[in-house]
Design a protein around this motif. Structure first.
Motif, PDB file in Angstrom:
ATOM      1  N   TYR A 182    -101.272 -51.832  22.409  1.00 30.72           N
ATOM      2  CA  TYR A 182     -99.814 -51.851  22.588  1.00 30.72           C
ATOM      3  C   TYR A 182     -99.456 -51.760  24.068  1.00 30.72           C
ATOM      4  O   TYR A 182     -99.998 -50.931  24.794  1.00 30.72           O
ATOM      5  CB  TYR A 182     -99.174 -50.694  21.838  1.00 30.72           C
ATOM      6  CG  TYR A 182     -97.681 -50.556  22.075  1.00 30.72           C
ATOM      7  CD1 TYR A 182     -96.802 -51.540  21.636  1.00 30.72           C
ATOM      8  CD2 TYR A 182     -97.159 -49.444  22.728  1.00 30.72           C
ATOM      9  CE1 TYR A 182     -95.429 -51.414  21.857  1.00 30.72           C
ATOM     10  CE2 TYR A 182     -95.795 -49.307  22.939  1.00 30.72           C
ATOM     11  CZ  TYR A 182     -94.940 -50.303  22.496  1.00 30.72           C
ATOM     12  OH  TYR A 182     -93.590 -50.181  22.707  1.00 30.72           O
ATOM     13  N   PRO A 195     -95.819 -51.442  26.139  1.00 34.66           N
ATOM     14  CA  PRO A 195     -94.367 -51.322  25.923  1.00 34.66           C
ATOM     15  C   PRO A 195     -93.528 -52.276  26.751  1.00 34.66           C
ATOM     16  O   PRO A 195     -92.378 -52.526  26.422  1.00 34.66           O
ATOM     17  CB  PRO A 195     -94.079 -49.868  26.304  1.00 34.66           C
ATOM     18  CG  PRO A 195     -95.207 -49.471  27.197  1.00 34.66           C
ATOM     19  CD  PRO A 195     -96.398 -50.217  26.699  1.00 34.66           C
ATOM     20  N   LYS A 196     -94.087 -52.842  27.803  1.00 34.59           N
ATOM     21  CA  LYS A 196     -93.335 -53.781  28.636  1.00 34.59           C
ATOM     22  C   LYS A 196     -93.477 -55.221  28.142  1.00 34.59           C
ATOM     23  O   LYS A 196     -92.838 -56.131  28.669  1.00 34.59           O
ATOM     24  CB  LYS A 196     -93.807 -53.701  30.094  1.00 34.59           C
ATOM     25  CG  LYS A 196     -93.655 -52.331  30.730  1.00 34.59           C
ATOM     26  CD  LYS A 196     -92.202 -51.922  30.841  1.00 34.59           C
ATOM     27  CE  LYS A 196     -92.068 -50.587  31.578  1.00 34.59           C
ATOM     28  NZ  LYS A 196     -90.667 -50.160  31.689  1.00 34.59           N
ATOM     29  N   PRO A 212     -92.139 -52.619  19.441  1.00 37.24           N
ATOM     30  CA  PRO A 212     -92.969 -51.899  18.466  1.00 37.24           C
ATOM     31  C   PRO A 212     -93.071 -52.600  17.115  1.00 37.24           C
ATOM     32  O   PRO A 212     -94.150 -52.618  16.503  1.00 37.24           O
ATOM     33  CB  PRO A 212     -92.265 -50.543  18.337  1.00 37.24           C
ATOM     34  CG  PRO A 212     -91.617 -50.347  19.673  1.00 37.24           C
ATOM     35  CD  PRO A 212     -91.158 -51.734  20.088  1.00 37.24           C
ATOM     36  N   GLU A 218     -98.816 -46.035  22.946  1.00 37.63           N
ATOM     37  CA  GLU A 218     -97.943 -45.899  21.784  1.00 37.63           C
ATOM     38  C   GLU A 218     -97.088 -44.644  21.932  1.00 37.63           C
ATOM     39  O   GLU A 218     -97.622 -43.552  22.136  1.00 37.63           O
ATOM     40  CB  GLU A 218     -98.770 -45.822  20.507  1.00 37.63           C
ATOM     41  CG  GLU A 218     -99.439 -47.129  20.112  1.00 37.63           C
ATOM     42  CD  GLU A 218    -100.765 -47.388  20.810  1.00 37.63           C
ATOM     43  OE1 GLU A 218    -101.437 -48.357  20.472  1.00 37.63           O
ATOM     44  OE2 GLU A 218    -101.127 -46.595  21.724  1.00 37.63           O
ATOM     45  N   GLU A 219     -95.777 -44.790  21.804  1.00 39.51           N
ATOM     46  CA  GLU A 219     -94.875 -43.654  21.995  1.00 39.51           C
ATOM     47  C   GLU A 219     -94.745 -42.774  20.761  1.00 39.51           C
ATOM     48  O   GLU A 219     -94.356 -41.607  20.872  1.00 39.51           O
ATOM     49  CB  GLU A 219     -93.464 -44.137  22.377  1.00 39.51           C
ATOM     50  CG  GLU A 219     -93.409 -44.925  23.687  1.00 39.51           C
ATOM     51  CD  GLU A 219     -93.322 -46.426  23.442  1.00 39.51           C
ATOM     52  OE1 GLU A 219     -93.788 -46.877  22.369  1.00 39.51           O
ATOM     53  OE2 GLU A 219     -92.800 -47.142  24.324  1.00 39.51           O
ATOM     54  N   TYR A 269     -97.974 -40.250  27.364  1.00 43.80           N
ATOM     55  CA  TYR A 269     -97.141 -41.428  27.098  1.00 43.80           C
ATOM     56  C   TYR A 269     -96.127 -41.243  25.966  1.00 43.80           C
ATOM     57  O   TYR A 269     -95.363 -42.163  25.681  1.00 43.80           O
ATOM     58  CB  TYR A 269     -98.030 -42.629  26.787  1.00 43.80           C
ATOM     59  CG  TYR A 269     -98.945 -43.008  27.931  1.00 43.80           C
ATOM     60  CD1 TYR A 269     -98.423 -43.394  29.161  1.00 43.80           C
ATOM     61  CD2 TYR A 269    -100.330 -42.972  27.778  1.00 43.80           C
ATOM     62  CE1 TYR A 269     -99.262 -43.736  30.208  1.00 43.80           C
ATOM     63  CE2 TYR A 269    -101.176 -43.316  28.833  1.00 43.80           C
ATOM     64  CZ  TYR A 269    -100.636 -43.684  30.042  1.00 43.80           C
ATOM     65  OH  TYR A 269    -101.469 -44.019  31.078  1.00 43.80           O
ATOM     66  N   SER A 270     -96.146 -40.091  25.321  1.00 43.54           N
ATOM     67  CA  SER A 270     -95.239 -39.856  24.205  1.00 43.54           C
ATOM     68  C   SER A 270     -94.479 -38.550  24.415  1.00 43.54           C
ATOM     69  O   SER A 270     -95.027 -37.588  24.964  1.00 43.54           O
ATOM     70  CB  SER A 270     -96.022 -39.780  22.887  1.00 43.54           C
ATOM     71  OG  SER A 270     -95.215 -39.356  21.817  1.00 43.54           O
TER      72      SER A 270
END
Length: 257
Positions: free
Chosen positions: A105, A107-108, A112, A143-144, A173-174
């Motif tokens: 994954y 995020p940019k 999701p 992964e958030e 990261y979360s």
């Protein structure tokens, strides 16, 4: 924690010597770099062969750079599948049954919903190629939320595809508590990566240096996922092994007088 469940990542150059000294397993990280599966394969095989006599328990970490199972471009997915096949072949040759692979994954790049939906498409097909008795553990990185990988694993629904919960990545990261990650993903977890940080960067700090309350987390991991294996993914692991023993979080050595 039982010694038979604890492994050391070979990102620590002395990991194999420490594994022998303390009776632990090894997670081989040499194939994290994909070219070690290609032009540097002979050299890498020699390095691994020198380490393997130090223990009888192994996990293999696969390559991860630029590998996206959920990629929009189908050719990029083919590259990921190719590298994962190489990793399985290497594991089979070494007699290793457990492989760690990043979920992929970013995020940019991916929403999701796309990541989860398309990862399910990829892994439903790929699990058919995983040999009997071998397990691939998907590792969280950026992964958030814990449900991202949990949803993929629930839908793929294969005992050959499980989860590696990297507690340091979750902390960095979360915004969700690592204890909530553990509770939410418990039924899918087969392996852990353990290291600490202060939430600002994925620092791979020693276990007692960061905001993760390891003295509370490690017993919770053992209680909730008693059969899962654990790797200390540290550049220098010995101080953390000694901290575990000092805190009575690691069973005594069987040869201790």
């Amino acid at each position: 924690m039982k010694r038979e469940q604890l492994y050391l990542s070979t990102i620590d150059e002395k990991a194999h010597l420490l594994a022998k000294k303390y009776g632990l397993g090894l997670e081989l990280a040499e194939f994290c770099t994909a070219w070690n599966l290609d032009e540097k394969r002979e050299e890498t095989d020699r390095i691994i062969a020198e380490k393997m006599p130090c223990t009888d328990r192994f996990v293999l970490h696969g390559p991860f750079s630029e590998l996206f199972p959920c990629a929009i471009d189908p050719l990029v997915r083919k590259v990921a599948a190719y590298r994962y096949r190489q990793t399985m072949e290497a594991a089979k040759a070494l007699g290793i049954k457990k492989i760690v692979i990043h979920g992929g994954y970013s995020p940019k790049i991916y929403f999701p919903c796309w990541f989860m939906e398309q990862s399910v498409v990829f892994w439903k097909e790929f699990v058919k190629e995983i040999p009997a008795g071998m397990t691939i553990c998907l590792e969280n990185v950026m992964e958030e939320e814990p449900q991202m990988l949990a949803s993929i694993l629930e839908q793929v629904d294969s005992p050959r595809l499980r989860m590696c919960l990297d507690v340091g990545h979750a902390n960095a990261y979360s915004k969700i508590s690592i204890f909530e990650w553990l509770e939410h993903c418990a039924s899918y977890i087969d392996h852990f990566h353990v290291h600490n940080n202060d939430t600002t960067v994925d620092a791979h700090n020693p276990l007692n240096l960061g905001t993760i309350p390891m003295a509370a987390l490690l017993p919770a991991m053992e209680e909730i996922c008693p059969k899962a294996t654990v790797t200390l993914e540290l550049m220098e692991a010995e101080s953390s092994i000694q901290w575990l023993m000092k805190e009575n979080l690691l069973e005594e050595s069987p040869w201790k007088n």
